[in-house]
Write a protein that holds these residues in place. Structure first.
Motif, PDB file in Angstrom:
ATOM      1  N   LEU A 219       0.836  -1.207   0.000  1.00 21.29           N
ATOM      2  CA  LEU A 219       0.000   0.000   0.000  1.00 21.29           C
ATOM      3  C   LEU A 219       0.868   1.254   0.000  1.00 21.29           C
ATOM      4  O   LEU A 219       2.000   1.244   0.493  1.00 21.29           O
ATOM      5  CB  LEU A 219      -0.902   0.023   1.229  1.00 21.29           C
ATOM      6  N   CYS A 220       0.295   2.321  -0.510  1.00 24.07           N
ATOM      7  CA  CYS A 220       1.021   3.586  -0.511  1.00 24.07           C
ATOM      8  C   CYS A 220       0.021   4.736  -0.483  1.00 24.07           C
ATOM      9  O   CYS A 220      -1.094   4.611  -1.002  1.00 24.07           O
ATOM     10  CB  CYS A 220       1.901   3.682  -1.758  1.00 24.07           C
ATOM     11  N   ASN A 221       0.439   5.849   0.101  1.00 27.84           N
ATOM     12  CA  ASN A 221      -0.412   7.041   0.092  1.00 27.84           C
ATOM     13  C   ASN A 221      -0.218   7.849  -1.196  1.00 27.84           C
ATOM     14  O   ASN A 221      -0.961   8.787  -1.445  1.00 27.84           O
ATOM     15  CB  ASN A 221      -0.128   7.906   1.328  1.00 27.84           C
ATOM     16  N   LEU A 222       0.795   7.503  -1.999  1.00 25.09           N
ATOM     17  CA  LEU A 222       0.989   8.156  -3.303  1.00 25.09           C
ATOM     18  C   LEU A 222       0.745   7.125  -4.414  1.00 25.09           C
ATOM     19  O   LEU A 222       0.510   5.945  -4.132  1.00 25.09           O
ATOM     20  CB  LEU A 222       2.404   8.733  -3.409  1.00 25.09           C
ATOM     21  N   ARG A 223       0.804   7.568  -5.624  1.00 22.98           N
ATOM     22  CA  ARG A 223       0.571   6.687  -6.786  1.00 22.98           C
ATOM     23  C   ARG A 223       1.554   7.053  -7.897  1.00 22.98           C
ATOM     24  O   ARG A 223       1.124   7.419  -8.996  1.00 22.98           O
ATOM     25  CB  ARG A 223      -0.858   6.879  -7.328  1.00 22.98           C
ATOM     26  N   CYS A 224       2.840   6.997  -7.609  1.00 19.25           N
ATOM     27  CA  CYS A 224       3.811   7.449  -8.622  1.00 19.25           C
ATOM     28  C   CYS A 224       3.563   6.729  -9.944  1.00 19.25           C
ATOM     29  O   CYS A 224       3.367   5.511  -9.979  1.00 19.25           O
ATOM     30  CB  CYS A 224       5.222   7.219  -8.132  1.00 19.25           C
ATOM     31  N   ARG A 225       3.584   7.497 -11.019  1.00 22.96           N
ATOM     32  CA  ARG A 225       3.148   6.966 -12.311  1.00 22.96           C
ATOM     33  C   ARG A 225       4.020   5.823 -12.797  1.00 22.96           C
ATOM     34  O   ARG A 225       3.551   4.968 -13.545  1.00 22.96           O
ATOM     35  CB  ARG A 225       3.138   8.094 -13.351  1.00 22.96           C
ATOM     36  N   TYR A 226       5.310   5.814 -12.413  1.00 22.54           N
ATOM     37  CA  TYR A 226       6.216   4.755 -12.889  1.00 22.54           C
ATOM     38  C   TYR A 226       6.173   3.527 -11.992  1.00 22.54           C
ATOM     39  O   TYR A 226       6.865   2.555 -12.233  1.00 22.54           O
ATOM     40  CB  TYR A 226       7.658   5.283 -12.967  1.00 22.54           C
ATOM     41  N   CYS A 227       5.393   3.604 -10.902  1.00 23.58           N
ATOM     42  CA  CYS A 227       5.481   2.568  -9.880  1.00 23.58           C
ATOM     43  C   CYS A 227       4.208   1.758  -9.718  1.00 23.58           C
ATOM     44  O   CYS A 227       4.254   0.539  -9.613  1.00 23.58           O
ATOM     45  CB  CYS A 227       5.841   3.217  -8.549  1.00 23.58           C
ATOM     46  N   MET A 228       3.063   2.413  -9.669  1.00 21.26           N
ATOM     47  CA  MET A 228       1.828   1.671  -9.390  1.00 21.26           C
ATOM     48  C   MET A 228       0.630   2.304 -10.076  1.00 21.26           C
ATOM     49  O   MET A 228       0.670   3.475 -10.448  1.00 21.26           O
ATOM     50  CB  MET A 228       1.611   1.531  -7.873  1.00 21.26           C
ATOM     51  N   PRO A 229      -0.449   1.520 -10.259  1.00 18.84           N
ATOM     52  CA  PRO A 229      -1.612   2.060 -10.963  1.00 18.84           C
ATOM     53  C   PRO A 229      -2.378   3.065 -10.115  1.00 18.84           C
ATOM     54  O   PRO A 229      -2.297   3.036  -8.882  1.00 18.84           O
ATOM     55  CB  PRO A 229      -2.473   0.815 -11.219  1.00 18.84           C
TER      56      PRO A 229
ATOM     57  N   GLY B 247       8.614  -0.687   0.619  1.00 18.39           N
ATOM     58  CA  GLY B 247       7.199  -0.968   0.392  1.00 18.39           C
ATOM     59  C   GLY B 247       6.896  -0.886  -1.102  1.00 18.39           C
ATOM     60  O   GLY B 247       7.837  -0.979  -1.903  1.00 18.39           O
ATOM     61  N   GLY B 248       5.724  -0.552  -1.455  1.00 19.86           N
ATOM     62  CA  GLY B 248       4.780   0.389  -0.910  1.00 19.86           C
ATOM     63  C   GLY B 248       5.461   1.456  -0.030  1.00 19.86           C
ATOM     64  O   GLY B 248       6.642   1.671  -0.093  1.00 19.86           O
ATOM     65  N   GLU B 249       4.638   2.098   0.725  1.00 24.34           N
ATOM     66  CA  GLU B 249       5.187   3.127   1.595  1.00 24.34           C
ATOM     67  C   GLU B 249       5.237   2.579   3.027  1.00 24.34           C
ATOM     68  O   GLU B 249       4.183   2.382   3.647  1.00 24.34           O
ATOM     69  CB  GLU B 249       4.339   4.404   1.514  1.00 24.34           C
TER      70      GLU B 249
ATOM     71  N   THR C 234      11.616   5.695   1.985  1.00 26.23           N
ATOM     72  CA  THR C 234      10.284   6.302   2.159  1.00 26.23           C
ATOM     73  C   THR C 234      10.086   7.440   1.169  1.00 26.23           C
ATOM     74  O   THR C 234      11.052   8.046   0.693  1.00 26.23           O
ATOM     75  CB  THR C 234      10.138   6.851   3.599  1.00 26.23           C
ATOM     76  N   ASN C 235       8.811   7.766   0.923  1.00 23.88           N
ATOM     77  CA  ASN C 235       8.541   8.954   0.112  1.00 23.88           C
ATOM     78  C   ASN C 235       8.567  10.228   0.957  1.00 23.88           C
ATOM     79  O   ASN C 235       8.378  11.321   0.438  1.00 23.88           O
ATOM     80  CB  ASN C 235       7.216   8.819  -0.651  1.00 23.88           C
ATOM     81  N   ALA C 236       8.762  10.087   2.266  1.00 26.55           N
ATOM     82  CA  ALA C 236       8.989  11.216   3.192  1.00 26.55           C
ATOM     83  C   ALA C 236       7.758  12.047   3.522  1.00 26.55           C
ATOM     84  O   ALA C 236       7.835  12.929   4.373  1.00 26.55           O
ATOM     85  CB  ALA C 236      10.116  12.142   2.710  1.00 26.55           C
TER      86      ALA C 236
ATOM     87  N   MET D 208       6.291  -2.185  -9.232  1.00 27.51           N
ATOM     88  CA  MET D 208       7.380  -1.882  -8.292  1.00 27.51           C
ATOM     89  C   MET D 208       6.889  -1.785  -6.836  1.00 27.51           C
ATOM     90  O   MET D 208       7.592  -2.195  -5.921  1.00 27.51           O
ATOM     91  CB  MET D 208       8.064  -0.587  -8.716  1.00 27.51           C
ATOM     92  N   ASN D 209       5.675  -1.261  -6.609  1.00 26.36           N
ATOM     93  CA  ASN D 209       5.196  -1.154  -5.224  1.00 26.36           C
ATOM     94  C   ASN D 209       4.970  -2.538  -4.609  1.00 26.36           C
ATOM     95  O   ASN D 209       4.869  -2.674  -3.402  1.00 26.36           O
ATOM     96  CB  ASN D 209       3.883  -0.364  -5.168  1.00 26.36           C
ATOM     97  N   GLN D 210       4.881  -3.576  -5.452  1.00 30.08           N
ATOM     98  CA  GLN D 210       4.707  -4.937  -4.938  1.00 30.08           C
ATOM     99  C   GLN D 210       6.048  -5.650  -4.794  1.00 30.08           C
ATOM    100  O   GLN D 210       6.106  -6.820  -4.458  1.00 30.08           O
ATOM    101  CB  GLN D 210       3.831  -5.750  -5.894  1.00 30.08           C
TER     102      GLN D 210
HETATM  103 FE1  SF4 Z   1       5.758   6.319  -5.177  1.00 29.55          FE
HETATM  104 FE2  SF4 Z   1       7.109   4.775  -3.419  1.00 29.55          FE
HETATM  105 FE3  SF4 Z   1       4.465   4.853  -3.413  1.00 29.55          FE
HETATM  106 FE4  SF4 Z   1       5.743   3.685  -5.406  1.00 29.55          FE
HETATM  107  S1  SF4 Z   1       5.730   3.012  -3.351  1.00 29.55           S
HETATM  108  S2  SF4 Z   1       3.945   5.030  -5.518  1.00 29.55           S
HETATM  109  S3  SF4 Z   1       7.546   5.003  -5.570  1.00 29.55           S
HETATM  110  S4  SF4 Z   1       5.834   6.589  -3.021  1.00 29.55           S
END
Ligand code: SF4
Ligand code: SAM
Length: 317
Positions: A19-29, A66-68, A95-97, A312-314
């Motif tokens: 899981l992540c609180n962001l959705r970086c375009r190169y990383c996860m849908p 992670g994920g985050e 971390t994404n900080a 990548m988040n997985q």
């Molecule tokens: Fe971005 Fe990291 Fe979240 Fe991937 S896991 S969407 S790189 S913050």
């Protein structure tokens, strides 16, 4: 542990959540991940068991990812317990900080020695675009909190994306003058199913270096990064080139996904599940995973995508 190609494997990358609180375009849908898989995830006790198994095989470094990791409710307990495993001398975190301001001191007290922060741009609109929802100011506050918390080192990782942030290379590199941080530029990796980026997005780390005419080589070692330094800087510039100059010969790592799969290689489909195993069984599975490590991954480019059967988040980066 030594693998079939003479490489010492001493580093476990432990993903604690998809899981992540962001959705970086190169990383996860954009839609995130399916939370129904909760019961398939490793429990905290299983994660610690896996780290003990790794330590019993001579591994001494764990990166929590992670994920985050900072969205995981029990992250401090996980960090504390990993850092306390006998034989683990380096516990670090990526971390994404964006939540780091609230966590930095507790993470340091839990035994995290260093943090890597992901930050691809210094422009708030671009940050919101690439993360699909992030607030740049939160990440910057997180970095400042990490600098105050007394970690041995804070590194900033920026994924290089042609047409998106290549014009920011000098500004991102200049963070090494503003703060005592290393800034590392990482080539964008073409993950399976990710069709958002065209050929022009995959630019080499050497292209970033060419934008830093004052940078001089530093004869220090930082894992897979080639190091440079700007005059008057407090930290190094690192170039990490998984595409243009793959570093498989120096690979020293195993990955363990949040759903309990050992990955001998980031870019391969091969996986071994350790879910539900005893520590001894996990150690045996790790021996097998190390024996399966390929000499190198297949070539990567816009048209030759990673063979990893995951986003990548997985995996955990
Ligand atoms: Fe971005 Fe990291 Fe979240 Fe991937 S896991 S969407 S790189 S913050
Ligand atoms: N959420 C945390 C973070 O972003 O730092 C940890 C997990 S994230 C998957 C780990 C690293 O993988 C980040 O530095 C991220 O930039 C990087 N990453 C994700 N997808 C990537 C890709 N396609 N190419 C290169 N790096 C990638």
């Amino acid at each position: 542990m030594i693998d079939g190609y003479g490489r010492t494997i001493n580093y476990l990358r432990l993903s604690v959540t998809e899981l992540c609180n962001l959705r970086c375009r190169y990383c996860m849908p954009e839609e995130g991940v399916c939370k129904l898989r909760h019961d398939q995830m490793l429990t905290e006790d299983e994660m610690i068991r896996a780290v003990r198994a790794a330590a019993s095989l001579g591994m001494n470094k764990v990166r929590i990812t992670g994920g985050e990791p900072l969205v995981k409710p029990n992250i401090l307990s996980i960090c504390r317990r990993v850092a306390a495993v006998r034989g683990i001398t380096e516990t670090v975190l990526t971390t994404n900080a964006t939540r780091l301001a609230a966590f930095a001191r507790s993470l340091r007290e839990a035994g995290i020695r260093r943090v890597n922060v992901s930050l691809d741009t210094l422009n708030p609109e671009r940050y919101a675009f690439i993360t699909r929802r992030g607030v740049l100011a939160e990440a910057l506050q997180g970095i400042e909190a990490a600098l105050d918390a007394g970690f041995d080192k804070v590194k900033i990782n920026a994924v290089l994306i042609g047409g998106f942030n290549d014009d920011e290379v000098p500004d991102l590199a200049a963070l090494t003058r503003r703060w005592p941080v290393d800034v590392r530029f990482i080539e964008l990796m073409p993950m399976p199913g990710d069709t958002l980026f065209g050929e022009h997005a995959y630019i080499s780390a050497d292209k970033a270096l060419a934008m830093l005419p004052d940078a001089v080589p530093v004869p220090e070692h930082d894992g897979v990064a080639r190091l440079y330094r700007l005059p008057g800087a407090q930290g190094n510039i690192g170039l990490i080139s998984p595409l243009s100059n793959h570093f498989c010969a120096e690979c020293n790592r195993l990955r363990l996904t949040a759903d309990g799969h050992l990955k001998p290689c980031l870019h391969s489909r091969d996986e071994i599940s350790v879910k539900g195993m005893t520590e001894e069984e996990m150690a045996e599975a790790m021996r097998r995973a190390v024996a399966m490590k390929p000499k190198q991954h297949d070539p990567l480019s816009c048209s030759e995508r990673s063979r990893a059967a995951r986003q990548m988040n997985q995996i955990g980066g």
